[in-house]
Design an enzyme around this catalytic site. Structure first.
Site, mmCIF file in Angstrom:
data_model
loop_
_atom_site.group_PDB
_atom_site.id
_atom_site.type_symbol
_atom_site.label_atom_id
_atom_site.label_comp_id
_atom_site.label_asym_id
_atom_site.label_seq_id
_atom_site.Cartn_x
_atom_site.Cartn_y
_atom_site.Cartn_z
ATOM 1 N N ARG A 26 42.727 50.713 53.388
ATOM 2 C CA ARG A 26 42.911 49.277 53.144
ATOM 3 C C ARG A 26 43.881 48.636 54.148
ATOM 4 O O ARG A 26 44.712 47.803 53.795
ATOM 5 C CB ARG A 26 43.371 49.027 51.698
ATOM 6 C CG ARG A 26 42.247 49.256 50.695
ATOM 7 C CD ARG A 26 42.708 48.972 49.284
ATOM 8 N NE ARG A 26 43.711 49.920 48.843
ATOM 9 C CZ ARG A 26 44.545 49.729 47.841
ATOM 10 N NH1 ARG A 26 44.494 48.607 47.158
ATOM 11 N NH2 ARG A 26 45.414 50.664 47.504
ATOM 12 N N GLU A 27 43.755 49.046 55.398
ATOM 13 C CA GLU A 27 44.641 48.521 56.434
ATOM 14 C C GLU A 27 44.514 47.002 56.575
ATOM 15 O O GLU A 27 45.496 46.304 56.798
ATOM 16 C CB GLU A 27 44.316 49.182 57.786
ATOM 17 C CG GLU A 27 44.664 50.665 57.871
ATOM 18 C CD GLU A 27 43.543 51.577 57.364
ATOM 19 O OE1 GLU A 27 42.639 51.100 56.638
ATOM 20 O OE2 GLU A 27 43.584 52.781 57.686
ATOM 21 N N ASN A 132 29.077 42.104 43.781
ATOM 22 C CA ASN A 132 30.416 41.704 43.361
ATOM 23 C C ASN A 132 31.262 41.251 44.553
ATOM 24 O O ASN A 132 32.469 41.140 44.465
ATOM 25 C CB ASN A 132 31.088 42.882 42.637
ATOM 26 C CG ASN A 132 32.450 42.510 42.106
ATOM 27 O OD1 ASN A 132 32.682 41.371 41.745
ATOM 28 N ND2 ASN A 132 33.355 43.463 42.087
ATOM 29 N N ILE A 470 43.460 34.635 29.678
ATOM 30 C CA ILE A 470 42.226 35.421 29.744
ATOM 31 C C ILE A 470 42.498 36.911 29.536
ATOM 32 O O ILE A 470 41.576 37.701 29.388
ATOM 33 C CB ILE A 470 41.496 35.137 31.076
ATOM 34 C CG1 ILE A 470 41.240 33.635 31.215
ATOM 35 C CG2 ILE A 470 40.190 35.877 31.189
ATOM 36 C CD1 ILE A 470 40.451 33.007 30.072
ATOM 37 N N HIS A 739 42.857 31.777 41.563
ATOM 38 C CA HIS A 739 42.542 32.523 42.786
ATOM 39 C C HIS A 739 43.476 32.188 43.935
ATOM 40 O O HIS A 739 43.396 32.789 44.995
ATOM 41 C CB HIS A 739 41.092 32.273 43.205
ATOM 42 C CG HIS A 739 40.113 32.758 42.176
ATOM 43 N ND1 HIS A 739 39.517 31.903 41.285
ATOM 44 C CD2 HIS A 739 39.686 33.990 41.855
ATOM 45 C CE1 HIS A 739 38.730 32.609 40.485
ATOM 46 N NE2 HIS A 739 38.821 33.869 40.805
ATOM 47 N N CYS A 771 40.883 32.575 34.822
ATOM 48 C CA CYS A 771 40.656 34.022 34.810
ATOM 49 C C CYS A 771 41.985 34.709 34.514
ATOM 50 O O CYS A 771 42.989 34.048 34.247
ATOM 51 C CB CYS A 771 40.078 34.460 36.166
ATOM 52 S SG CYS A 771 39.360 36.117 36.144
HETATM 53 N N1 GLN Z 1 40.606 40.162 30.761
HETATM 54 C C1 GLN Z 1 40.493 40.272 32.161
HETATM 55 C C2 GLN Z 1 41.792 39.849 32.815
HETATM 56 O O1 GLN Z 1 42.409 38.962 32.352
HETATM 57 C C3 GLN Z 1 39.371 39.429 32.702
HETATM 58 C C4 GLN Z 1 39.277 39.497 34.191
HETATM 59 C C5 GLN Z 1 38.020 38.926 34.786
HETATM 60 O O2 GLN Z 1 37.387 38.087 34.236
HETATM 61 N N2 GLN Z 1 37.646 39.365 35.939
HETATM 62 O O3 GLN Z 1 42.187 40.390 33.803
HETATM 63 ZN ZN ZN Z 2 37.489 35.923 35.031
#
Ligand code: GLN
Ligand code: ZN
EC number: 2.1.1.14
Length: 810
Positions: A26-27, A132, A470, A739, A771
């Site tokens: 992972r450089e 992904n 989340i 993000h 998230c």
């Molecule tokens: N429960 C996970 C978190 O909070 C959900 C992450 C995700 O949706 N990629 O990290």
């Molecule tokens: Zn998420």
């Protein structure tokens, strides 16, 4: 056909479409993050990146990719689509101030598009086809300027080499014009009915200029990537546009310009493959391995244009770039020979870039032997491509040893088939899954559950617009260190557990202090939301170094699912493993703590999954293991359980005709996992994206009581269609884009929540981030959550003052 670079250098007999960029250790990740944190300057980054690229080129040569143009210069620093934005000068209006007087962005400016800055959010990010990997979405309006800026792409060639002669070993790889525009979204100011693809004519001269500029470095071939051609698109004129684009690019070239390879990865480009093959480009790639159904044969119509004397070379993608299973070498060689005998000029390649697989199986020391024998990572796949090319050129005898080894392998080569007596096979798991009936996938009606749950919520002090997160809280360096110490045997089981319990206690205190309503334990015990489950399930192995790029500097380490799945421990049900953490968290607070699990589809999507049985069968096995855990949480007194399915949409097949069958098994697996509980237990789910259109009905069919989704970047766009569809469950549209490190102001969050409250009644609306917070730091997390709690309180007050204004949804 024009000669171009092909005269001096025919397309190599063996190649790969792309190679992992992140580095074996992972450089690239480290170099980027040092730069972003201010611990390195632009020159430091440049020299680290160059060093990594030079090593990568050397490694690929050493593996045997020595043919002219055999090595893809697929060295994007952050994202190949971002590179295309920079190369075409397609700078969205909101970033114009970053460009120079010719409209060009430099590398540092491009990072602002990717990550945002104090003044603006970054480009939207979304999943790359059914993988992904995430790309940055170009924003292209009718007026977006285009201007060729080949510097970063040329840099990728010079980085591996210093002379034009050496450059001929490399083949720059650029997202092609049709895919680039199909991946783009219209700029906000664009008129209704406008489609970025309408700009194709304006873009073609820019691509011609790029191709010529790359030719000046000494490369002989340029790879233009058109994966969007393997997916259903809404443009009926696509064949004409593809034909026009590649005729123009092909014919606009000067004699000394490079030859063109056009790739069509991630599936079958169907009728567009022969269209491409007739445009005058010198090579066309066909993905013959994607689709989990074994190798694909070309149809007679697809093959025909490859048979003419002036036909382009056919780069046959027979080595799967997306999974980690060994290629069925004899089967692949059969196919290559068939194509050759039919009269095509066949070259051997991968189905996609190897971006999606880890670097090197040799780096792994702990995989069980029976599973390891079935595996091939990027370096092994490079070798497979070379073996097949040798077999094709010199005959089967030349690779007799490799073919014999494939046949003598303990399992069917390239497949993860557990044979009788295989440690992967568990009769009890298989018969339990076979006995599942419709009643195992059903709960009480939603309305009944809602009433009971509302009462239960009110008793626990929950009002309208409850706040929650989340699941994960920032993973601190201390926790990572403790995990490493524990793994290395320097921290005892009890010592590690105590550290995690302390961390959970801290996270609970923080959430109480912030005033959040539904708390989480923070997921400190989880290295990764899928790997953690894989480690507690039979039939899975984690890797040590199997990092795969997810976006930018972010990587994941997919586990390998090679056998039948159940929770580890005695009997077919095994033992609960999340319950001790969640109940510990619940014991520290009066407020409800939400239990946190990863759903079956996501566990499959983010692992490398056995291919010997349908995904639906594997998904049900995983679902049963999760069902056991959900029930155990309920039995332990946990009233809310979230089962995350961020990858639900990611696995959606690229062809519409395959959607229904996929969504059926995906939904059924989720329901199997979540329907074993009583009506008062509230099931949440979390989905990591905002384009719902194609999966709306499926999201409803999941039958979760509350669904949280990503919405901050797209400014709640998804809510209107959701409301129109009659979706009447709880919904938590994300109001903080996690993000990027940017902290949204309270007013900004309030605006978003108010926008949401105009479409969704307050009693069904939740306030939460987009998230999990795992990758964020504590300072920004605390600040943003404080704003979120205050904004939700304001919206709650407004809703209470003017209840008649909430538009009820049918
Ligand atoms: N429960 C996970 C978190 O909070 C959900 C992450 C995700 O949706 N990629 O990290
Ligand atoms: Zn998420």
């Amino acid at each position: 056909m024009s000669t171009h670079g092909a005269a001096a250098c025919p397309f190599p007999a063996a190649t790969v479409l792309g190679y992992p960029r992140i580095g074996p250790r992972r450089e690239l990740k480290r170099a980027l993050e040092r730069r972003w944190s201010g611990n390195a300057d632009a020159a430091d980054l440049a020299s680290e990146v160059t060093a990594l690229r030079v090593r990568t080129v050397a490694r690929l040569r050493e593996l045997g990719l020595t043919g002219c143009s055999a090595i893809p210069a697929s060295f994007a620093l952050y994202d190949q689509v971002l590179d295309a934005i920079v190369a075409t000068g397609a700078v969205p209006a909101r970033f114009h101030d970053l460009a120079d007087e010719h409209g060009r962005l430099d590398r540092e400016a491009s990072f602002v598009l990717a990550r945002g800055d104090a003044a603006r959010g970054p480009l939207e990010m979304t999943k790359w086809f059914d993988t992904n990997y995430h790309y940055l979405v170009p924003e292209i309006g009718p007026e977006t300027p285009f201007a060729a800026n080949p510097e970063e792409l040329k840099g990728q060639v010079y980085a591996g080499t210093y002379s034009p002669a050496d450059a001929a070993a490399l083949r720059p790889a650029v997202v092609g014009p049709v895919t680039f525009l199909l991946l783009a979204k219209p700029e906000d100011s664009a008129p209704a009915g406008y489609d970025p693809l309408d700009r194709l004519e304006d873009l073609l001269p820019v691509y011609s200029e790029l191709i010529a500029a790359l030719g000046c470095t000494g490369v002989r071939w340029v790879q233009l990537e058109e994966p969007a051609l393997a997916a259903d698109q809404d443009r009926e004129d696509l064949p004409e546009l593809v034909e026009r684009a590649y005729r123009v690019l092909s014919e606009a070239r000067a004699a000394e310009d490079p030859a063109l390879l056009v790739t069509t990865a991630y599936g079958d480009a169907r009728e567009l493959l022969p269209v491409l093959a007739r445009t005058g480009v010198e090579a066309v790639h066909a993905d013959l391995a994607s689709g989990r159904r074994g190798l694909r044969r070309l149809t007679a119509e697809q093959l025909e244009p490859f048979l003419a004397p002036q036909a382009p070379a056919l780069v046959a993608g027979v080595v799967d770039g997306r999974n980690v299973w060994r290629t069925d070498l004899p089967g692949a060689l059969d196919l290559l020979e068939e194509l050759t005998e039919a009269g095509a000029r066949v070259r051997v390649g991968t189905s996609t870039s190897l971006l999606h697989v880890p670097h090197d199986l040799e780096a792994e020391t702990a995989l069980p032997g029976h599973a390891r024998n079935r595996l091939a990572f990027a370096d092994q796949k490079v070798q497979e491509v070379l073996i097949l090319a040798r077999g094709l050129a010199e005959g089967r005898e030349a690779i007799a040893e490799e073919l014999a080894a494939a046949e003598a392998s303990p399992t069917e080569p390239g497949r993860s088939t557990p044979d009788a007596g295989d440690p992967g096979l568990d009769a009890a798991v298989r018969s339990r899954a076979a006995a599942v009936g419709p009643q195992d996938r059903r709960r009480e009606p939603g309305q009944v559950r809602r009433d009971i749950q509302r009462e239960r919520g009110a008793a626990a002090g929950l009002g309208p617009v409850p706040t929650t997160t989340i699941g994960s809280f920032p993973q601190t360096p201390e926790i990572r260190r403790a995990r490493a110490e524990h793994r290395a045997g320097r921290l005892s089981e009890e010592g590690y557990r105590d550290r995690l319990r302390e961390e959970i206690a801290r996270v609970i205190r923080l959430q109480e202090e912030l005033g959040l309503d539904v708390l989480v334990h923070g997921e400190a015990e989880r290295n990764d939301m899928v790997q953690y489950f894989a480690e507690h399930f039979e039939g899975f192995s984690a890797t040590e170094h199997g990092w795969v790029q997810s976006y930018g500097s972010r990587c994941t380490r997919p586990s390998i699912l090679w056998g039948d799945v159940s929770r580890k421990g005695e009997g077919v049900r095994g033992e609960a493993f999340t319950v001790p953490w969640i109940t510990w968290a619940q014991s520290l607070t009066e407020r409800p703590v939400k239990g946190m699990l990863t759903g079956p589809v996501t566990i499959l999507a983010w692992s490398f999954v056995r291919e010997d049985q349908p995904l639906a069968v594997t998904a049900d096995q995983v679902a049963l293991a999760l069902r056991d855990e959900v029930r155990d949480l309920e039995d332990a007194g946990i009233g809310i359980v979230q089962v995350d399915e961020p990858a639900l949409r990611e696995l959606l097949p690229l062809r519409r005709e395959d959607h229904a069958a996929y969504l059926e098994w995906a939904v059924q697996a989720f329901r199997l996992a979540t329907s074993g509980v009583r009506a008062e237990t509230q099931i949440h789910t979390h989905l990591c994206y905002s384009e719902f259109g194609e999966v709306l009905a499926a999201i409803d069919a999941l039958d979760a009581d509350v669904t949280s989704v990503e919405a901050a970047r797209s400014r709640m766009e998804l809510l209107a269609p959701l409301a129109e569809s009659g979706f009447d469950r709880g919904i938590g549209p994300g109001v903080w884009d996690i993000h990027s490190p940017r902290v949204p102001a309270e007013e900004e969050i309030r605006d978003l929540l108010q926008a949401a409250a105009r479409v969704v009644p307050a009693d069904r609306l939740w306030a939460n981030p987009d998230c999990g917070l795992k990758t964020r730091g504590y300072p920004e997390t605390e600040a943003a959550l404080r704003h979120l709690v205050a904004a939700a309180a304001a919206v709650r007050r407004e809703a209470a003052a003017r209840p008649e204004e909430a538009v009820p949804v049918a």
